[in-house]
Design a protein around this motif. Structure first.
Motif, PDB file in Angstrom:
ATOM      1  N   ASP A  33       0.812  -1.218   0.000  1.00 52.91           N
ATOM      2  CA  ASP A  33       0.000   0.000   0.000  1.00 52.91           C
ATOM      3  C   ASP A  33       0.843   1.265   0.000  1.00 52.91           C
ATOM      4  OD1 ASP A  33      -2.353  -1.416  -0.116  1.00 52.91           O
ATOM      5  OD2 ASP A  33      -2.665  -1.396   2.061  1.00 52.91           O
ATOM      6  N   LYS A  34       1.955   1.260   0.734  1.00 56.47           N
ATOM      7  CA  LYS A  34       2.805   2.449   0.794  1.00 56.47           C
ATOM      8  C   LYS A  34       3.387   2.769  -0.586  1.00 56.47           C
ATOM      9  CE  LYS A  34       6.854   4.472   2.984  1.00 56.47           C
ATOM     10  NZ  LYS A  34       8.017   4.270   3.806  1.00 56.47           N
ATOM     11  N   LEU A  35       3.951   1.762  -1.264  1.00 51.63           N
ATOM     12  CA  LEU A  35       4.543   1.993  -2.584  1.00 51.63           C
ATOM     13  C   LEU A  35       3.479   2.364  -3.613  1.00 51.63           C
ATOM     14  CD1 LEU A  35       7.221  -0.841  -2.727  1.00 51.63           C
ATOM     15  CD2 LEU A  35       7.579   1.600  -2.316  1.00 51.63           C
ATOM     16  N   ARG A  36       2.290   1.777  -3.505  1.00 49.47           N
ATOM     17  CA  ARG A  36       1.207   2.088  -4.441  1.00 49.47           C
ATOM     18  C   ARG A  36       0.709   3.525  -4.295  1.00 49.47           C
ATOM     19  NH1 ARG A  36      -2.878  -2.237  -6.203  1.00 49.47           N
ATOM     20  NH2 ARG A  36      -1.615  -4.088  -6.514  1.00 49.47           N
ATOM     21  N   SER A  37       0.970   4.136  -3.147  1.00 48.23           N
ATOM     22  CA  SER A  37       0.479   5.499  -2.916  1.00 48.23           C
ATOM     23  C   SER A  37       1.461   6.575  -3.385  1.00 48.23           C
ATOM     24  CB  SER A  37       0.169   5.703  -1.432  1.00 48.23           C
ATOM     25  OG  SER A  37       1.363   5.693  -0.673  1.00 48.23           O
ATOM     26  N   ILE A  38       2.667   6.192  -3.771  1.00 49.22           N
ATOM     27  CA  ILE A  38       3.663   7.159  -4.243  1.00 49.22           C
ATOM     28  C   ILE A  38       3.339   7.538  -5.689  1.00 49.22           C
ATOM     29  CG2 ILE A  38       6.105   7.520  -4.779  1.00 49.22           C
ATOM     30  CD1 ILE A  38       6.723   5.504  -2.499  1.00 49.22           C
ATOM     31  N   LEU A  39       3.098   8.830  -5.916  1.00 50.13           N
ATOM     32  CA  LEU A  39       2.725   9.289  -7.254  1.00 50.13           C
ATOM     33  C   LEU A  39       3.794  10.141  -7.923  1.00 50.13           C
ATOM     34  CD1 LEU A  39      -1.025  10.122  -6.621  1.00 50.13           C
ATOM     35  CD2 LEU A  39       0.003   7.996  -7.464  1.00 50.13           C
ATOM     36  N   ALA A  40       4.824  10.521  -7.175  1.00 51.34           N
ATOM     37  CA  ALA A  40       5.932  11.303  -7.738  1.00 51.34           C
ATOM     38  C   ALA A  40       7.207  10.909  -7.009  1.00 51.34           C
ATOM     39  CB  ALA A  40       5.670  12.803  -7.569  1.00 51.34           C
ATOM     40  N   MET A  41       8.319  11.122  -7.669  1.00 55.89           N
ATOM     41  CA  MET A  41       9.610  10.791  -7.047  1.00 55.89           C
ATOM     42  C   MET A  41      10.657  11.824  -7.437  1.00 55.89           C
ATOM     43  SD  MET A  41      10.544   7.377  -9.347  1.00 55.89           S
ATOM     44  CE  MET A  41      10.841   6.518  -7.885  1.00 55.89           C
ATOM     45  N   GLU A  42      11.675  11.930  -6.590  1.00 52.98           N
ATOM     46  CA  GLU A  42      12.774  12.843  -6.882  1.00 52.98           C
ATOM     47  C   GLU A  42      13.633  12.269  -7.998  1.00 52.98           C
ATOM     48  OE1 GLU A  42      15.048  14.310  -3.579  1.00 52.98           O
ATOM     49  OE2 GLU A  42      13.308  14.198  -2.258  1.00 52.98           O
ATOM     50  N   PRO A  74       9.315   0.636 -10.894  1.00 55.54           N
ATOM     51  CA  PRO A  74       8.419  -0.429 -10.429  1.00 55.54           C
ATOM     52  C   PRO A  74       7.398   0.073  -9.412  1.00 55.54           C
ATOM     53  CG  PRO A  74      10.574  -0.667  -9.431  1.00 55.54           C
ATOM     54  CD  PRO A  74      10.684   0.449 -10.444  1.00 55.54           C
ATOM     55  N   ILE A  75       7.616   1.266  -8.876  1.00 60.57           N
ATOM     56  CA  ILE A  75       6.682   1.851  -7.916  1.00 60.57           C
ATOM     57  C   ILE A  75       5.541   2.468  -8.719  1.00 60.57           C
ATOM     58  CG2 ILE A  75       6.394   3.607  -6.133  1.00 60.57           C
ATOM     59  CD1 ILE A  75       9.443   3.200  -5.563  1.00 60.57           C
ATOM     60  N   ARG A  76       4.325   1.898  -8.573  1.00 59.11           N
ATOM     61  CA  ARG A  76       3.186   2.312  -9.385  1.00 59.11           C
ATOM     62  C   ARG A  76       1.893   2.100  -8.604  1.00 59.11           C
ATOM     63  NH1 ARG A  76       5.822   3.263 -13.517  1.00 59.11           N
ATOM     64  NH2 ARG A  76       4.095   4.041 -14.736  1.00 59.11           N
ATOM     65  N   PRO A  77       0.821   2.801  -8.966  1.00 60.59           N
ATOM     66  CA  PRO A  77      -0.468   2.554  -8.309  1.00 60.59           C
ATOM     67  C   PRO A  77      -0.923   1.107  -8.486  1.00 60.59           C
ATOM     68  CG  PRO A  77      -0.549   4.603  -9.561  1.00 60.59           C
ATOM     69  CD  PRO A  77       0.756   3.938  -9.896  1.00 60.59           C
ATOM     70  N   ASN A  78      -0.678   0.547  -9.657  1.00 61.37           N
ATOM     71  CA  ASN A  78      -0.890  -0.870  -9.941  1.00 61.37           C
ATOM     72  C   ASN A  78       0.429  -1.371 -10.512  1.00 61.37           C
ATOM     73  OD1 ASN A  78      -3.782  -1.234  -9.377  1.00 61.37           O
ATOM     74  ND2 ASN A  78      -4.012   0.240 -11.039  1.00 61.37           N
ATOM     75  N   PRO A  79       1.167  -2.170  -9.776  1.00 59.93           N
ATOM     76  CA  PRO A  79       2.528  -2.531 -10.205  1.00 59.93           C
ATOM     77  C   PRO A  79       2.578  -3.519 -11.377  1.00 59.93           C
ATOM     78  CG  PRO A  79       1.985  -3.621  -8.143  1.00 59.93           C
ATOM     79  CD  PRO A  79       0.839  -2.722  -8.465  1.00 59.93           C
ATOM     80  N   ILE A  80       2.117  -3.023 -12.519  1.00 62.05           N
ATOM     81  CA  ILE A  80       2.102  -3.817 -13.746  1.00 62.05           C
ATOM     82  C   ILE A  80       3.278  -3.386 -14.608  1.00 62.05           C
ATOM     83  CG2 ILE A  80       0.816  -4.323 -15.859  1.00 62.05           C
ATOM     84  CD1 ILE A  80      -1.742  -3.689 -14.234  1.00 62.05           C
ATOM     85  N   ALA A  81       3.947  -4.354 -15.214  1.00 60.91           N
ATOM     86  CA  ALA A  81       5.084  -4.061 -16.077  1.00 60.91           C
ATOM     87  C   ALA A  81       4.845  -4.656 -17.460  1.00 60.91           C
ATOM     88  CB  ALA A  81       6.362  -4.642 -15.481  1.00 60.91           C
ATOM     89  N   LEU A  82       5.506  -4.074 -18.442  1.00 65.91           N
ATOM     90  CA  LEU A  82       5.421  -4.535 -19.815  1.00 65.91           C
ATOM     91  C   LEU A  82       6.837  -4.633 -20.372  1.00 65.91           C
ATOM     92  CD1 LEU A  82       3.931  -5.053 -22.554  1.00 65.91           C
ATOM     93  CD2 LEU A  82       3.953  -2.566 -22.859  1.00 65.91           C
ATOM     94  N   THR A  83       7.179  -5.792 -20.907  1.00 65.50           N
ATOM     95  CA  THR A  83       8.478  -5.983 -21.533  1.00 65.50           C
ATOM     96  C   THR A  83       8.286  -6.658 -22.884  1.00 65.50           C
ATOM     97  OG1 THR A  83       9.586  -6.297 -19.392  1.00 65.50           O
ATOM     98  CG2 THR A  83      10.742  -7.108 -21.334  1.00 65.50           C
ATOM     99  N   ALA A  84       8.907  -6.092 -23.917  1.00 67.82           N
ATOM    100  CA  ALA A  84       8.972  -6.765 -25.216  1.00 67.82           C
ATOM    101  C   ALA A  84      10.163  -7.715 -25.143  1.00 67.82           C
ATOM    102  CB  ALA A  84       9.146  -5.756 -26.336  1.00 67.82           C
ATOM    103  N   ALA A  85       9.916  -8.987 -25.403  1.00 72.05           N
ATOM    104  CA  ALA A  85      10.969 -10.000 -25.272  1.00 72.05           C
ATOM    105  C   ALA A  85      11.116 -10.796 -26.563  1.00 72.05           C
ATOM    106  CB  ALA A  85      10.636 -10.949 -24.120  1.00 72.05           C
ATOM    107  N   GLU A  86      12.360 -11.038 -26.935  1.00 70.99           N
ATOM    108  CA  GLU A  86      12.628 -11.868 -28.107  1.00 70.99           C
ATOM    109  C   GLU A  86      12.383 -13.333 -27.760  1.00 70.99           C
ATOM    110  OE1 GLU A  86      16.194 -12.910 -31.294  1.00 70.99           O
ATOM    111  OE2 GLU A  86      16.649 -11.660 -29.544  1.00 70.99           O
ATOM    112  N   VAL A  87      11.648 -14.020 -28.619  1.00 68.36           N
ATOM    113  CA  VAL A  87      11.354 -15.440 -28.431  1.00 68.36           C
ATOM    114  C   VAL A  87      12.490 -16.252 -29.050  1.00 68.36           C
ATOM    115  CG1 VAL A  87       9.768 -17.328 -28.987  1.00 68.36           C
ATOM    116  CG2 VAL A  87       8.870 -15.047 -28.479  1.00 68.36           C
ATOM    117  N   LEU A  88      13.130 -17.096 -28.228  1.00 68.34           N
ATOM    118  CA  LEU A  88      14.203 -17.965 -28.729  1.00 68.34           C
ATOM    119  C   LEU A  88      13.683 -19.355 -29.073  1.00 68.34           C
ATOM    120  CD1 LEU A  88      17.032 -16.962 -26.220  1.00 68.34           C
ATOM    121  CD2 LEU A  88      16.590 -16.048 -28.512  1.00 68.34           C
ATOM    122  N   ASP A  89      12.719 -19.827 -28.293  1.00 67.26           N
ATOM    123  CA  ASP A  89      12.173 -21.167 -28.513  1.00 67.26           C
ATOM    124  C   ASP A  89      10.853 -21.291 -27.770  1.00 67.26           C
ATOM    125  OD1 ASP A  89      12.434 -23.860 -29.599  1.00 67.26           O
ATOM    126  OD2 ASP A  89      12.720 -24.511 -27.523  1.00 67.26           O
TER     127      ASP A  89
END
Length: 158
Positions: free
Chosen positions: A52-61, A79-94
């Protein structure tokens, strides 16, 4: 607005053998037709930054050298976000269709990170031909491939 639930479909597995997306058995049929795509977009949960603490941070130095003194979270890749969702484009090897394992070249997630969804990377929807960025980050790499050899330590203030 109402709350809703999100279910994980698998996890990131990182070891000496490489980096992988390991799907839960029930989601293995969803891999059908993925062959031929060189890259995927992986949506994952910043599970190590979910409280909850990290989700409440809306700005950073100033998280980046040369950036404005204060930045809103939506202007960062933190990674500090209201909803800690990430997006990565990844190369598929197999892809191991029988066991539900996608070997990828790289992902900026930790081992055992929950995976929320996978989508094929398609240039018609995921690529911007002439993006613009603020002056303070204009010298950053212009592609994933260039990022591999870029010294990211000179960019971050953390």
């Amino acid at each position: 607005m109402s709350n809703f639930s999100v279910k994980t479909i698998g996890k990131v597995v990182i070891g000496e053998e490489g980096m992988f997306i390991q799907l839960d058995k029930g989601y293995i049929p969803a891999l059908k037709g993925l062959d031929g795509f060189s890259h995927i977009n992986v949506l994952w949960w910043f599970s190590n930054c979910d409280d909850d603490k990290l989700r409440s941070i809306l700005a950073m130095e100033q998280p980046y050298k040369g950036a404005p003194d204060t930045m809103g979270i939506f202007a960062t890749r933190s990674p500090i976000r209201p909803n800690p969702i990430a997006l990565t484009a990844a190369e598929v090897l197999d892809i191991d269709y029988e066991n539900g394992i996608i070997e990828i070249a790289y992902i900026d997630a930790d081992n055992d990170t929950p995976v929320l969804d996978i989508k094929p990377y398609t240039p018609s929807l995921d690529r911007v031909e002439t993006p613009s960025v603020p002056e303070w980050c204009s010298d950053w790499p212009k592609s994933m491939e260039e990022s591999e050899s870029f010294d990211w330590e000179k960019v971050f203030n953390f």
